[in-house]
Motif scaffolding. Structure first.
Motif, PDB file in Angstrom:
ATOM      1  N   LEU A 161       0.811  -1.216   0.000  1.00  0.00           N
ATOM      2  CA  LEU A 161       0.000   0.000   0.000  1.00  0.00           C
ATOM      3  C   LEU A 161       0.843   1.263   0.000  1.00  0.00           C
ATOM      4  O   LEU A 161       0.408   2.309  -0.484  1.00  0.00           O
ATOM      5  CB  LEU A 161      -0.929   0.013   1.227  1.00  0.00           C
ATOM      6  CG  LEU A 161      -2.137  -0.915   1.196  1.00  0.00           C
ATOM      7  CD1 LEU A 161      -2.887  -0.824   2.525  1.00  0.00           C
ATOM      8  CD2 LEU A 161      -3.071  -0.561   0.047  1.00  0.00           C
ATOM      9  N   GLY A 162       2.043   1.190   0.571  1.00  0.00           N
ATOM     10  CA  GLY A 162       2.845   2.396   0.693  1.00  0.00           C
ATOM     11  C   GLY A 162       2.227   3.343   1.717  1.00  0.00           C
ATOM     12  O   GLY A 162       1.862   2.937   2.818  1.00  0.00           O
ATOM     13  N   LEU A 163       2.086   4.608   1.337  1.00  0.00           N
ATOM     14  CA  LEU A 163       1.517   5.614   2.237  1.00  0.00           C
ATOM     15  C   LEU A 163      -0.007   5.601   2.239  1.00  0.00           C
ATOM     16  O   LEU A 163      -0.633   6.274   3.060  1.00  0.00           O
ATOM     17  CB  LEU A 163       2.016   7.011   1.842  1.00  0.00           C
ATOM     18  CG  LEU A 163       3.529   7.232   1.960  1.00  0.00           C
ATOM     19  CD1 LEU A 163       3.907   8.634   1.476  1.00  0.00           C
ATOM     20  CD2 LEU A 163       4.006   7.016   3.388  1.00  0.00           C
ATOM     21  N   LYS A 164      -0.583   4.836   1.311  1.00  0.00           N
ATOM     22  CA  LYS A 164      -2.051   4.801   1.226  1.00  0.00           C
ATOM     23  C   LYS A 164      -2.623   3.969   2.359  1.00  0.00           C
ATOM     24  O   LYS A 164      -2.090   2.915   2.710  1.00  0.00           O
ATOM     25  CB  LYS A 164      -2.479   4.206  -0.125  1.00  0.00           C
ATOM     26  CG  LYS A 164      -3.980   4.247  -0.368  1.00  0.00           C
ATOM     27  CD  LYS A 164      -4.317   3.830  -1.793  1.00  0.00           C
ATOM     28  CE  LYS A 164      -3.963   2.385  -2.046  1.00  0.00           C
ATOM     29  NZ  LYS A 164      -4.435   1.911  -3.368  1.00  0.00           N
ATOM     30  N   GLY A 165      -3.703   4.437   2.931  1.00  0.00           N
ATOM     31  CA  GLY A 165      -4.350   3.703   4.006  1.00  0.00           C
ATOM     32  C   GLY A 165      -5.234   2.586   3.480  1.00  0.00           C
ATOM     33  O   GLY A 165      -5.390   2.387   2.266  1.00  0.00           O
ATOM     34  N   LEU A 166      -5.821   1.854   4.396  1.00  0.00           N
ATOM     35  CA  LEU A 166      -6.723   0.747   4.063  1.00  0.00           C
ATOM     36  C   LEU A 166      -8.157   1.224   4.209  1.00  0.00           C
ATOM     37  O   LEU A 166      -8.568   1.688   5.283  1.00  0.00           O
ATOM     38  CB  LEU A 166      -6.452  -0.432   4.994  1.00  0.00           C
ATOM     39  CG  LEU A 166      -7.216  -1.728   4.720  1.00  0.00           C
ATOM     40  CD1 LEU A 166      -6.743  -2.366   3.411  1.00  0.00           C
ATOM     41  CD2 LEU A 166      -7.023  -2.711   5.877  1.00  0.00           C
ATOM     42  N   TRP A 167      -8.943   1.109   3.131  1.00  0.00           N
ATOM     43  CA  TRP A 167     -10.315   1.591   3.165  1.00  0.00           C
ATOM     44  C   TRP A 167     -11.238   0.654   3.954  1.00  0.00           C
ATOM     45  O   TRP A 167     -12.084   1.099   4.729  1.00  0.00           O
ATOM     46  CB  TRP A 167     -10.862   1.757   1.750  1.00  0.00           C
ATOM     47  CG  TRP A 167     -12.335   2.060   1.729  1.00  0.00           C
ATOM     48  CD1 TRP A 167     -13.353   1.228   1.381  1.00  0.00           C
ATOM     49  CD2 TRP A 167     -12.953   3.282   2.118  1.00  0.00           C
ATOM     50  NE1 TRP A 167     -14.570   1.847   1.521  1.00  0.00           N
ATOM     51  CE2 TRP A 167     -14.354   3.125   1.966  1.00  0.00           C
ATOM     52  CE3 TRP A 167     -12.462   4.511   2.582  1.00  0.00           C
ATOM     53  CZ2 TRP A 167     -15.265   4.135   2.256  1.00  0.00           C
ATOM     54  CZ3 TRP A 167     -13.370   5.533   2.863  1.00  0.00           C
ATOM     55  CH2 TRP A 167     -14.748   5.337   2.706  1.00  0.00           C
ATOM     56  N   GLY A 168     -11.074  -0.652   3.752  1.00  0.00           N
ATOM     57  CA  GLY A 168     -12.010  -1.574   4.379  1.00  0.00           C
ATOM     58  C   GLY A 168     -11.343  -2.824   4.926  1.00  0.00           C
ATOM     59  O   GLY A 168     -10.408  -3.359   4.321  1.00  0.00           O
ATOM     60  N   LEU A 169     -11.829  -3.272   6.089  1.00  0.00           N
ATOM     61  CA  LEU A 169     -11.454  -4.567   6.645  1.00  0.00           C
ATOM     62  C   LEU A 169     -12.724  -5.394   6.753  1.00  0.00           C
ATOM     63  O   LEU A 169     -13.683  -4.981   7.421  1.00  0.00           O
ATOM     64  CB  LEU A 169     -10.822  -4.402   8.034  1.00  0.00           C
ATOM     65  CG  LEU A 169     -10.660  -5.676   8.861  1.00  0.00           C
ATOM     66  CD1 LEU A 169      -9.712  -6.662   8.168  1.00  0.00           C
ATOM     67  CD2 LEU A 169     -10.161  -5.357  10.271  1.00  0.00           C
ATOM     68  N   VAL A 170     -12.745  -6.545   6.092  1.00  0.00           N
ATOM     69  CA  VAL A 170     -13.900  -7.435   6.143  1.00  0.00           C
ATOM     70  C   VAL A 170     -13.508  -8.675   6.941  1.00  0.00           C
ATOM     71  O   VAL A 170     -12.748  -9.520   6.466  1.00  0.00           O
ATOM     72  CB  VAL A 170     -14.385  -7.832   4.730  1.00  0.00           C
ATOM     73  CG1 VAL A 170     -15.604  -8.756   4.834  1.00  0.00           C
ATOM     74  CG2 VAL A 170     -14.727  -6.596   3.914  1.00  0.00           C
ATOM     75  N   ASN A 171     -14.004  -8.757   8.167  1.00  0.00           N
ATOM     76  CA  ASN A 171     -13.748  -9.909   9.032  1.00  0.00           C
ATOM     77  C   ASN A 171     -14.747 -11.013   8.693  1.00  0.00           C
ATOM     78  O   ASN A 171     -15.856 -11.053   9.212  1.00  0.00           O
ATOM     79  CB  ASN A 171     -13.897  -9.511  10.504  1.00  0.00           C
ATOM     80  CG  ASN A 171     -12.775  -8.623  10.983  1.00  0.00           C
ATOM     81  OD1 ASN A 171     -11.610  -8.887  10.718  1.00  0.00           O
ATOM     82  ND2 ASN A 171     -13.112  -7.545  11.678  1.00  0.00           N
ATOM     83  N   ASN A 172     -14.322 -11.899   7.803  1.00  0.00           N
ATOM     84  CA  ASN A 172     -15.229 -12.944   7.318  1.00  0.00           C
ATOM     85  C   ASN A 172     -14.904 -14.319   7.891  1.00  0.00           C
ATOM     86  O   ASN A 172     -15.800 -15.140   8.070  1.00  0.00           O
ATOM     87  CB  ASN A 172     -15.174 -13.007   5.787  1.00  0.00           C
ATOM     88  CG  ASN A 172     -15.866 -14.229   5.242  1.00  0.00           C
ATOM     89  OD1 ASN A 172     -17.089 -14.349   5.272  1.00  0.00           O
ATOM     90  ND2 ASN A 172     -15.073 -15.183   4.745  1.00  0.00           N
ATOM     91  N   ALA A 173     -13.638 -14.580   8.205  1.00  0.00           N
ATOM     92  CA  ALA A 173     -13.229 -15.916   8.647  1.00  0.00           C
ATOM     93  C   ALA A 173     -14.002 -16.334   9.896  1.00  0.00           C
ATOM     94  O   ALA A 173     -14.152 -15.563  10.841  1.00  0.00           O
ATOM     95  CB  ALA A 173     -11.730 -15.942   8.929  1.00  0.00           C
ATOM     96  N   GLY A 174     -14.501 -17.560   9.880  1.00  0.00           N
ATOM     97  CA  GLY A 174     -15.243 -18.077  11.021  1.00  0.00           C
ATOM     98  C   GLY A 174     -15.459 -19.571  10.889  1.00  0.00           C
ATOM     99  O   GLY A 174     -15.333 -20.141   9.800  1.00  0.00           O
ATOM    100  N   VAL A 175     -15.792 -20.214  12.014  1.00  0.00           N
ATOM    101  CA  VAL A 175     -16.043 -21.651  12.009  1.00  0.00           C
ATOM    102  C   VAL A 175     -17.265 -21.962  12.857  1.00  0.00           C
ATOM    103  O   VAL A 175     -17.619 -21.230  13.778  1.00  0.00           O
ATOM    104  CB  VAL A 175     -14.833 -22.450  12.560  1.00  0.00           C
ATOM    105  CG1 VAL A 175     -13.636 -22.322  11.661  1.00  0.00           C
ATOM    106  CG2 VAL A 175     -14.499 -22.013  13.987  1.00  0.00           C
TER     107      VAL A 175
END
Length: 407
Positions: A161-175
């Motif tokens: 990403l470099g200096l660019k931030g992260l727009w979205g985090l999708v917490n999908n992992a599950g059991v």
């Protein structure tokens, strides 16, 4: 005419007004289905009837409410203007199959820069994503319960990403590794669900929060109605999702000053992961029977445990194979100008939450039992007890009849 009304009537009208207004506000804010809206409409009609004593034309009030509802429905049915996807980076966990894999394909096709975690880079799911997606996709092998792997994924993401931030985090992992009554469920099942669904999600979120704060981004977590409502035989899974739901609600308040928006997606029943894998559930069933103490298995009965397994198998086979409602909810949560606190993905979820929120507990509990686990067998010990009581009652009746004859 207003003099005819005593103080209790005024209190009644005030309380009814607050209740109906609160119900309607909650319904309109929760994306509920039309059925609960009818209930709110009936409540509004009762309120109008009470206001008739104040010379308010009830028909005109109903017409006005109808116009307002129609305008609201038209507004909601119009396609929302979504934010552009180009240039936005999203990190999503659990992409070997199910919701994760389907969402990665959609986001990649829309122009997102996607960082997707898989458990196996050589597995079928990872190979399919590499084959079908663009060069903007980055696959990372991550077990979210492994802190070192999560931290390495953060370093790899930051480097790209470099200096660019992260727009979205999708917490999908599950059991979901358990089926059966709480007393019959293994402690390892409870720990396994908590380790992935709660602690793993918490670990990923804490690690990636600096990137999200930099871009004033969004956190979207895939949870379950089982985290809010007591689904029978899902205590291990439901407890882990309940912890996740509380975490999401807490983060929503804490991150608001930072400009980071937080939401949760609540799907109905879908065919994902191992849910439709008959061999997987058969193996889990054998492990359960082998691990139960003989005395406990005797009290519940092997036929009782078998019925539970068969009901899960049947429920899984009837699950919806079309994952698009969940994918659509994730996309809307990532790109809607104003993020909703929660998204109901699938038919019946809104109605379920309405019944849970507004109906008596006994009705809500019965609704869940009829909807999810329609068990016919009672535990063996209870069946024996019931048979003994019936036998005792019959003997008592016979003795009473004999006494009457002797008299």
């Amino acid at each position: 005419m207003m003099d005819d009304y005593s103080l209790p009537s005024w209190i009644y009208i005030a309380v009814l007004t607050v209740f109906v207004g609160g119900v309607m506000k909650k319904i309109l804010a929760s994306h509920l289905s039309p059925t609960p809206a009818v209930v709110a409409w009936l409540g509004a009609t009762v309120l109008v009837e009470r206001l008739w004593a104040f010379c308010v034309p009830a028909v005109l009030v109903l017409v006005l409410l109808g116009v307002i509802c129609c305008l609201f429905s038209i507004t909601r049915s119009m396609p929302a203007t979504l934010l552009p996807a180009q240039g936005k980076a999203v990190f999503i966990t659990g992409c070997d199959s199910g919701f994760g894999k389907a969402t990665v394909k959609r986001l990649d096709s829309m122009g997102f820069e996607v960082f997707a975690t898989v458990l196996d880079l050589l597995g079928d799911g990872a190979r399919e994503l590499q084959r079908t997606c663009s060069s903007h996709l980055t696959l990372l092998q991550v077990d979210i319960t492994d802190q070192q792997q999560v931290h390495q994924a953060l370093l790899d993401t930051k480097a790209k990403l470099g200096l660019k931030g992260l727009w979205g985090l999708v917490n999908n992992a599950g059991v979901c590794v358990n089926f059966g009554d709480t007393e019959l469920s293994l402690m390892s099942n409870f720990r396994g669900c908590m380790e992935v669904n709660f602690f793993g999600t918490l670990s990923v979120t804490k690690n990636f929060l600096p990137l999200l704060r930099r871009s004033r981004g969004r956190i979207i977590s895939i949870s379950s109605p089982a985290g809010d409502q007591p689904f029978p035989c899902l205590s291990a899974y439901g407890a882990s999702k309940a912890a996740l739901n509380l975490l999401v609600n807490t983060l929503r308040h804490e991150l608001e000053p930072w400009g980071v928006q937080v939401s949760v997606v609540l799907p109905s029943s879908y065919k994902t992961g191992q849910t439709s894998n008959h061999a997987y559930w058969e193996e889990k069933h054998k492990q359960l029977l082998q691990s139960l103490p003989p005395s406990l298995l005797e009290e519940y009965g092997e036929d009782y445990v078998n019925e539970t397994k068969d009901l899960f198998d049947s429920f899984s086979s009837e699950a919806n194979p079309d994952l698009s409602p969940v994918v659509n909810a994730i996309v809307e949560a990532l790109l809607a100008p104003q993020l909703q606190p929660r998204y109901f993905a699938g038919p019946g979820v809104g109605l379920m939450y309405f019944i849970h929120s507004y109906c008596p507990f006994s009705l809500s509990n019965r609704f869940l039992q009829k909807l999810f686990m329609k068990k016919k067998l009672a535990p063996r010990a209870l069946r024996k007890q019931s048979s003994f009581e019936v036998s005792s009652n019959n003997n008592n009746n016979n003795n009473n009849n004999n006494d009457e004859k002797l008299m």
